[in-house]
Design a protein around this motif. Structure first.
Motif, mmCIF file in Angstrom:
data_model
loop_
_atom_site.group_PDB
_atom_site.id
_atom_site.type_symbol
_atom_site.label_atom_id
_atom_site.label_comp_id
_atom_site.label_asym_id
_atom_site.label_seq_id
_atom_site.Cartn_x
_atom_site.Cartn_y
_atom_site.Cartn_z
ATOM 1 N N SER A 176 0.799 -1.231 0.000
ATOM 2 C CA SER A 176 0.000 0.000 0.000
ATOM 3 C C SER A 176 0.830 1.278 0.000
ATOM 4 O O SER A 176 0.266 2.363 -0.181
ATOM 5 N N ILE A 177 2.142 1.188 0.200
ATOM 6 C CA ILE A 177 2.959 2.398 0.187
ATOM 7 C C ILE A 177 3.776 2.526 -1.101
ATOM 8 O O ILE A 177 4.577 3.450 -1.242
ATOM 9 N N TYR A 178 3.563 1.605 -2.025
ATOM 10 C CA TYR A 178 4.286 1.625 -3.288
ATOM 11 C C TYR A 178 3.379 2.049 -4.436
ATOM 12 O O TYR A 178 2.230 1.597 -4.530
ATOM 13 N N GLY A 179 3.904 2.902 -5.303
ATOM 14 C CA GLY A 179 3.256 3.098 -6.576
ATOM 15 C C GLY A 179 3.425 1.840 -7.419
ATOM 16 O O GLY A 179 4.367 1.070 -7.220
ATOM 17 N N THR A 184 -0.773 5.642 -8.382
ATOM 18 C CA THR A 184 -0.142 5.984 -7.118
ATOM 19 C C THR A 184 -0.565 5.008 -6.028
ATOM 20 O O THR A 184 -1.503 4.217 -6.210
ATOM 21 N N ASN A 185 0.110 5.071 -4.877
ATOM 22 C CA ASN A 185 -0.120 4.057 -3.851
ATOM 23 C C ASN A 185 -1.556 4.029 -3.357
ATOM 24 O O ASN A 185 -2.088 2.962 -3.033
ATOM 25 N N ARG A 240 -5.992 -0.900 -8.694
ATOM 26 C CA ARG A 240 -5.321 -1.656 -7.652
ATOM 27 C C ARG A 240 -6.286 -1.915 -6.513
ATOM 28 O O ARG A 240 -7.236 -1.162 -6.293
ATOM 29 N N ASN A 291 -5.660 -2.531 -2.623
ATOM 30 C CA ASN A 291 -4.668 -2.598 -1.547
ATOM 31 C C ASN A 291 -5.027 -3.630 -0.488
ATOM 32 O O ASN A 291 -4.161 -4.098 0.249
ATOM 33 N N ALA A 308 6.740 -2.405 -8.932
ATOM 34 C CA ALA A 308 6.428 -1.660 -7.714
ATOM 35 C C ALA A 308 7.557 -0.667 -7.473
ATOM 36 O O ALA A 308 8.731 -1.034 -7.590
ATOM 37 N N ARG A 325 9.163 2.949 -5.318
ATOM 38 C CA ARG A 325 9.275 4.077 -4.408
ATOM 39 C C ARG A 325 10.618 4.714 -4.733
ATOM 40 O O ARG A 325 11.432 4.103 -5.420
#
Length: 116
Positions: free
Chosen positions: A30-33, A52-53, A72, A74, A98, A100
């Protein structure tokens, strides 16, 4: 360990549709584009679509704008690429990515062939 596993590729006729999926594990999804790239024989890998994430923003290559849609989930650590109105020039290996800043993970790719 980090894994990105693509699925959903195959052979489709021009004008047809495919839905690619990418299952992620081993990192905090969930914190990665997330991005989809593709590489056709003899060509460089190109960015097809990105999200985006939090799924607030999506971007597409001009060549697929209006035909492809990235999404996506999540909760399920999944990203999808809905591909409609497929053309022979969409034939390529499609890769899930994926990202960041300073970090990138890649899947092994799934073949998409558009041919009559």
């Amino acid at each position: 360990q980090v894994q990105l596993v693509e699925s959903g590729g195959g052979l489709v006729q021009p004008g047809g549709s495919l839905r690619l999926s990418c299952a992620a594990s081993g990192f905090t999804f969930s914190i990665y584009g997330m991005r989809w790239y593709r590489q056709a024989p003899g060509k460089e890998r190109e960015l097809v679509a990105a999200v985006t994430n939090g799924a607030e923003i999506t971007n597409y290559a001009d060549s697929v704008q209006g035909r492809f849609s990235i999404s996506r989930d999540n909760g399920k650590n999944m990203v999808h690429l809905q591909m409609n109105s497929l053309k022979p020039e969409d034939t390529a290996v499609y890769y899930c990515n994926a990202y960041r800043p300073g970090i990138a993970y890649w899947g092994q790719g799934t073949q998409v062939t558009v041919s009559s």
